[in-house]
Design an enzyme around this catalytic site. Structure first.
Site, PDB file in Angstrom:
ATOM      1  N   ASP A   1       1.177  -1.262   0.261  1.00  0.00           N
ATOM      2  CA  ASP A   1       0.012  -0.337   0.047  1.00  0.00           C
ATOM      3  C   ASP A   1       0.912   1.170  -0.097  1.00  0.00           C
ATOM      4  O   ASP A   1       2.161   1.268   0.061  1.00  0.00           O
ATOM      5  CB  ASP A   1      -1.129   0.148   1.222  1.00  0.00           C
ATOM      6  CG  ASP A   1      -0.452  -1.028   2.488  1.00  0.00           C
ATOM      7  OD1 ASP A   1       1.042  -0.542   2.306  1.00  0.00           O
ATOM      8  OD2 ASP A   1      -0.917  -0.895   3.796  1.00  0.00           O
TER       9      ASP A   1
ATOM     10  N   ASN B   1      -7.238  -3.143  14.421  1.00  0.00           N
ATOM     11  CA  ASN B   1      -8.197  -3.755  14.275  1.00  0.00           C
ATOM     12  C   ASN B   1      -8.924  -4.726  12.982  1.00  0.00           C
ATOM     13  O   ASN B   1      -9.716  -4.823  13.116  1.00  0.00           O
ATOM     14  CB  ASN B   1      -9.022  -1.986  13.717  1.00  0.00           C
ATOM     15  CG  ASN B   1      -8.614  -2.097  12.730  1.00  0.00           C
ATOM     16  OD1 ASN B   1      -7.799  -2.420  12.112  1.00  0.00           O
ATOM     17  ND2 ASN B   1      -9.629  -0.529  11.833  1.00  0.00           N
TER      18      ASN B   1
ATOM     19  N   HIS C   1      -7.311  -5.353  10.851  1.00  0.00           N
ATOM     20  CA  HIS C   1      -7.066  -4.776   8.806  1.00  0.00           C
ATOM     21  C   HIS C   1      -5.738  -5.587   8.680  1.00  0.00           C
ATOM     22  O   HIS C   1      -4.681  -5.537   9.672  1.00  0.00           O
ATOM     23  CB  HIS C   1      -6.988  -3.723   8.815  1.00  0.00           C
ATOM     24  CG  HIS C   1      -5.661  -2.529   8.843  1.00  0.00           C
ATOM     25  ND1 HIS C   1      -5.572  -1.121   9.783  1.00  0.00           N
ATOM     26  CD2 HIS C   1      -4.480  -2.733   8.636  1.00  0.00           C
ATOM     27  CE1 HIS C   1      -4.881  -0.360  10.268  1.00  0.00           C
ATOM     28  NE2 HIS C   1      -3.919  -1.414   9.716  1.00  0.00           N
TER      29      HIS C   1
ATOM     30  N   GLU D   1      -9.820  -1.837   5.290  1.00  0.00           N
ATOM     31  CA  GLU D   1     -10.277  -1.424   7.357  1.00  0.00           C
ATOM     32  C   GLU D   1     -11.112  -3.332   6.893  1.00  0.00           C
ATOM     33  O   GLU D   1     -12.070  -3.594   6.259  1.00  0.00           O
ATOM     34  CB  GLU D   1     -10.500  -0.040   7.392  1.00  0.00           C
ATOM     35  CG  GLU D   1      -9.106   0.363   7.391  1.00  0.00           C
ATOM     36  CD  GLU D   1      -8.885   0.767   8.152  1.00  0.00           C
ATOM     37  OE1 GLU D   1      -8.763   0.290   8.702  1.00  0.00           O
ATOM     38  OE2 GLU D   1      -8.054   1.840   7.940  1.00  0.00           O
TER      39      GLU D   1
HETATM   40  C1  F6R Z   1       1.602  -1.700   6.125  1.00  0.00           C
HETATM   41  C2  F6R Z   1       0.444  -2.219   5.984  1.00  0.00           C
HETATM   42  C3  F6R Z   1      -0.434  -2.470   7.284  1.00  0.00           C
HETATM   43  C4  F6R Z   1       0.798  -2.576   9.038  1.00  0.00           C
HETATM   44  C5  F6R Z   1      -0.196  -2.078  10.456  1.00  0.00           C
HETATM   45  C6  F6R Z   1       0.646  -2.448  11.089  1.00  0.00           C
HETATM   46  O1  F6R Z   1       2.303  -1.716   4.943  1.00  0.00           O
HETATM   47  O2  F6R Z   1      -0.057  -2.243   4.860  1.00  0.00           O
HETATM   48  O3  F6R Z   1      -1.463  -3.205   7.408  1.00  0.00           O
HETATM   49  O4  F6R Z   1       0.754  -3.376   8.707  1.00  0.00           O
HETATM   50  O5  F6R Z   1      -1.098  -0.985  10.003  1.00  0.00           O
HETATM   51  O6  F6R Z   1       1.596  -1.329  11.580  1.00  0.00           O
HETATM   52  P1  F6R Z   1       2.299  -1.232  12.736  1.00  0.00           P
HETATM   53  O7  F6R Z   1       3.339  -2.681  11.614  1.00  0.00           O
HETATM   54  O8  F6R Z   1       3.179   0.102  11.952  1.00  0.00           O
HETATM   55  O9  F6R Z   1       1.960  -1.287  13.352  1.00  0.00           O
END
Ligand code: F6R
Length: 240
Positions: free
Chosen positions: A67, A135, A137, A142
């Site tokens: 992303d 959450n 995701h 989401e």
């Molecule tokens: C990142 C992504 C997100 C993260 C998630 C956890 O490319 O797609 O889904 O993997 O938000 O983020 P961290 O690792 O910062 O806790």
């Protein structure tokens, strides 16, 4: 889903490294699906260290990232393309032209989604690395995202904007939208590794392992994947 519960972040990163090295050594031109965020930083540091010490080569590998924020590109140090270059690509021998991510600055967002989707159909991930949101995701899919989704633009959930604001000067600077691979693009990967550490991920990991498979908790789709490995530390795994 296979579960590897480890003591701490370092062990989590080490277990993930072993899997990546297995893939790259058995298939030097592997397609690696990569994630940003805090979770995979330890893995990326270990990949860099291993490359330096043992010479594992990524020269033929291709990468696809999950992303990118809408409105940001390499000129912003908050962009995910910048994150990948700084935290991994500059430390291994991957060719930058073989690394792919959505263009956050694309004028025509729909066309950019279509371009990236076509690319993903060509470059099927041999392994996809994932983190997980508090959450539930995965990528920026989401809660409520359809399981059959492909690359699309999302309005980020308030909880995600808050979680990610730690990396910006203020919460107002966090982009409100992002491009993301869809859940079906992720499920196309031959193998998936999902990493989680820390208590903030305990709810999401509890749901991933024991909750009903449902769109309200996007990560639960991973239980339908034939080769998905969860690697989590004790805190993230406290409900499993
Ligand atoms: C990142 C992504 C997100 C993260 C998630 C956890 O490319 O797609 O889904 O993997 O938000 O983020 P961290 O690792 O910062 O806790």
């Amino acid at each position: 889903m296979k579960i590897i519960k480890v003591k701490n972040y370092d062990e989590m990163s080490e277990e993930a490294l072993k899997i990546i090295l297995d893939v790259v050594r058995s298939k030097p031109d592997a397609v690696l699906g990569l994630a940003t965020g805090s979770t995979p930083l330890g893995l990326y540091a270990k990949m860099a260290q291993d490359h330096k010490e043992n010479g594992t080569s990524y020269a033929k590998c291709r990468t696809v990232n999950l992303d990118e924020y809408v409105g940001l590109d390499i000129s912003s140090d908050q962009s995910y393309v910048y994150f990948m270059r700084e935290n991994l690509f500059k430390n291994i021998d991957i060719k930058l032209e073989n690394t792919h991510i959505e263009n956050g600055k694309a004028d025509d967002k729909e066309a950019e989604c279509a371009r990236y989707n076509a690319l993903l159909n060509e470059l099927k991930q041999d392994v996809q690395v994932l983190g997980i949101g508090s959450n539930g995701h995965i990528a920026f899919n989401e809660p409520g995202t359809p399981f059959d989704s492909v690359t699309h633009i999302v309005d980020l959930a308030e909880s995600t904007i808050k979680d990610n604001s730690r990396l910006f000067n203020s919460i107002d600077e966090v982009p409100r939208q992002a491009f993301t691979m869809g859940l079906s693009n992720i499920m196309n990967a031959k193998k998936i590794i999902i990493l989680a550490n820390g208590e903030g991920k305990a709810y999401a990991i509890g749901e991933l392992v024991n909750g009903e498979i449902r769109e309200e908790v996007p990560a639960t789709i991973l239980r339908n994947h034939p080769d998905c490995i969860l690697i989590c530390d004790e805190l993230a795994g406290k409900y499993i």
